[in-house]
Design a protein around this motif. Structure first.
Motif, PDB file in Angstrom:
ATOM      1  N   MET A   1      43.564   0.820  18.687  1.00  0.00           N
ATOM      2  CA  MET A   1      42.803  -0.352  18.270  1.00  0.00           C
ATOM      3  C   MET A   1      43.113  -1.565  19.163  1.00  0.00           C
ATOM      4  N   LYS A   2      44.397  -1.761  19.471  1.00  0.00           N
ATOM      5  CA  LYS A   2      44.762  -2.908  20.304  1.00  0.00           C
ATOM      6  C   LYS A   2      44.129  -2.805  21.694  1.00  0.00           C
ATOM      7  N   LEU A   3      44.144  -1.611  22.256  1.00  0.00           N
ATOM      8  CA  LEU A   3      43.536  -1.424  23.572  1.00  0.00           C
ATOM      9  C   LEU A   3      42.024  -1.622  23.522  1.00  0.00           C
ATOM     10  N   GLU A   4      41.401  -1.242  22.406  1.00  0.00           N
ATOM     11  CA  GLU A   4      39.963  -1.454  22.246  1.00  0.00           C
ATOM     12  C   GLU A   4      39.639  -2.941  22.173  1.00  0.00           C
ATOM     13  N   ILE A   5      40.503  -3.709  21.526  1.00  0.00           N
ATOM     14  CA  ILE A   5      40.290  -5.160  21.454  1.00  0.00           C
ATOM     15  C   ILE A   5      40.418  -5.777  22.841  1.00  0.00           C
ATOM     16  N   ILE A   6      41.441  -5.373  23.590  1.00  0.00           N
ATOM     17  CA  ILE A   6      41.604  -5.861  24.968  1.00  0.00           C
ATOM     18  C   ILE A   6      40.370  -5.505  25.801  1.00  0.00           C
ATOM     19  N   LYS A   7      39.854  -4.306  25.602  1.00  0.00           N
ATOM     20  CA  LYS A   7      38.660  -3.880  26.337  1.00  0.00           C
ATOM     21  C   LYS A   7      37.478  -4.794  26.044  1.00  0.00           C
TER      22      LYS A   7
END
Length: 313
Positions: free
Chosen positions: A1-7
């Motif tokens: 989820m955190k990486l998706e937000i950064i994306k």
């Protein structure tokens, strides 16, 4: 989820960050801290802070003026806000994509993407976690560190509350290495006015301690006017007697023109479900609600008494 937000942050040129009404240091710290991190690490992006200016927290950050047209292609991120009714500036609905980042119980599941971590001490701690996913590539500026540290300090009660964890201290220890003066920050966060200090004296002398272990304070409009303190300022003394031996939970009923604010705290019984029944919510140990009549406060106290009476340390 955190990486998706950064994306998603990388994909959008314009980002607007919201938080809840009646903000506290964690709300503004996470909102403005996130802006600083984005601007430092993705300097070509345009980032705005949405919401009314809260003068008592202007030492942290001031809000931006945003034209309606900016919202349509923007990524919207809402920090530290459990339900849509409490989002400051309802234009959050007009964005291209909506992300929720919060550490309150996920009662209102809104947004195209939501990251909710009730184990986090604060949303500021979550923002630290979010950018820690990127490793050493991400730079935490001095200003971002100051803002995020303020939010962690505020929501942990200067690291005294039970939500303080090893992770909290880990992030705080990294942030405090930045070039800002924590003493100046504490002074600004906990500075009090003479009227508020006198109101605190009144509260300490008038608090009702019930047989159940519940504490009750009534702050009517007349009392607030007498001490020349408004309801927002009064929120700053909700923990005035939190160290009282034997107290289990306590409530401040604060009268405003159209509503009675219910500021609820606990040292044991979980109170957020009770707050939800009265147009509110929050954390198991710190919640807020609202009622419209003094008769409703009596009903509320019956339920708070039951919670306290049934709680065993």
């Amino acid at each position: 989820m955190k990486l998706e937000i950064i994306k998603k942050i990388r994909e959008h040129d314009t980002i607007i960050i919201h938080r809840h009404v009646r903000p506290d240091p964690d709300a503004i710290g996470s909102q403005a801290g996130l802006k600083e991190l984005i601007k430092t690490n993705y300097p070509n992006k345009t980032v705005y802070l949405a919401g009314e200016q809260e003068e008592s927290l202007a030492f942290l950050q001031e809000m931006d003026t945003i034209d309606d047209s900016v919202f349509h292609q923007a990524l919207i991120i809402v920090c530290d806000t459990a339900n849509t009714e409490r989002i400051d500036d309802d234009r959050y609905k007009n964005g291209a994509f909506l992300i929720k980042i919060d550490h309150h119980p996920n009662v209102d599941e809104y947004g195209d993407m939501a990251w909710v971590d009730t184990n986090a001490s604060s949303t500021c701690e979550m923002i630290c976690d979010l950018f820690s996913e990127e490793g050493d590539v991400i730079q935490f500026s001095d200003e971002a560190s100051r803002l995020l540290y303020a939010g962690i300090v505020g929501d942990t009660g200067r690291f005294k509350f039970s939500n303080t964890t090893k992770k909290t201290f880990y992030h705080a220890s990294r942030l405090i290495n930045a070039n800002f003066d924590p003493t100046d920050l504490y002074d600004a966060m906990y500075e009090t006015s003479l009227p508020l200090l006198r109101l605190k004296g009144y509260v300490l002398s008038e608090v009702e301690i019930r047989e159940s272990g519940a504490g009750v304070v009534y702050l009517t409009k007349d009392i607030l006017e007498k001490f020349n303190v408004d309801s927002k300022e009064a929120a700053g003394i909700v923990n005035a007697f939190s160290t009282l031996k034997g107290i289990k939970s306590w409530v401040f009923f604060v009268e405003e023109p159209d509503v009675i604010r219910v500021r609820l705290r606990s040292k044991g019984p979980e109170i957020h479900k009770l707050a939800e029944k009265y147009n509110g919510g929050g954390h198991p140990m710190a919640s807020g609600a609202s009622v419209t009549t003094w008769d409703e406060t009596k009903e509320f106290l019956v339920e708070l008494d039951q919670l306290c009476a049934n709680y065993n340390n």
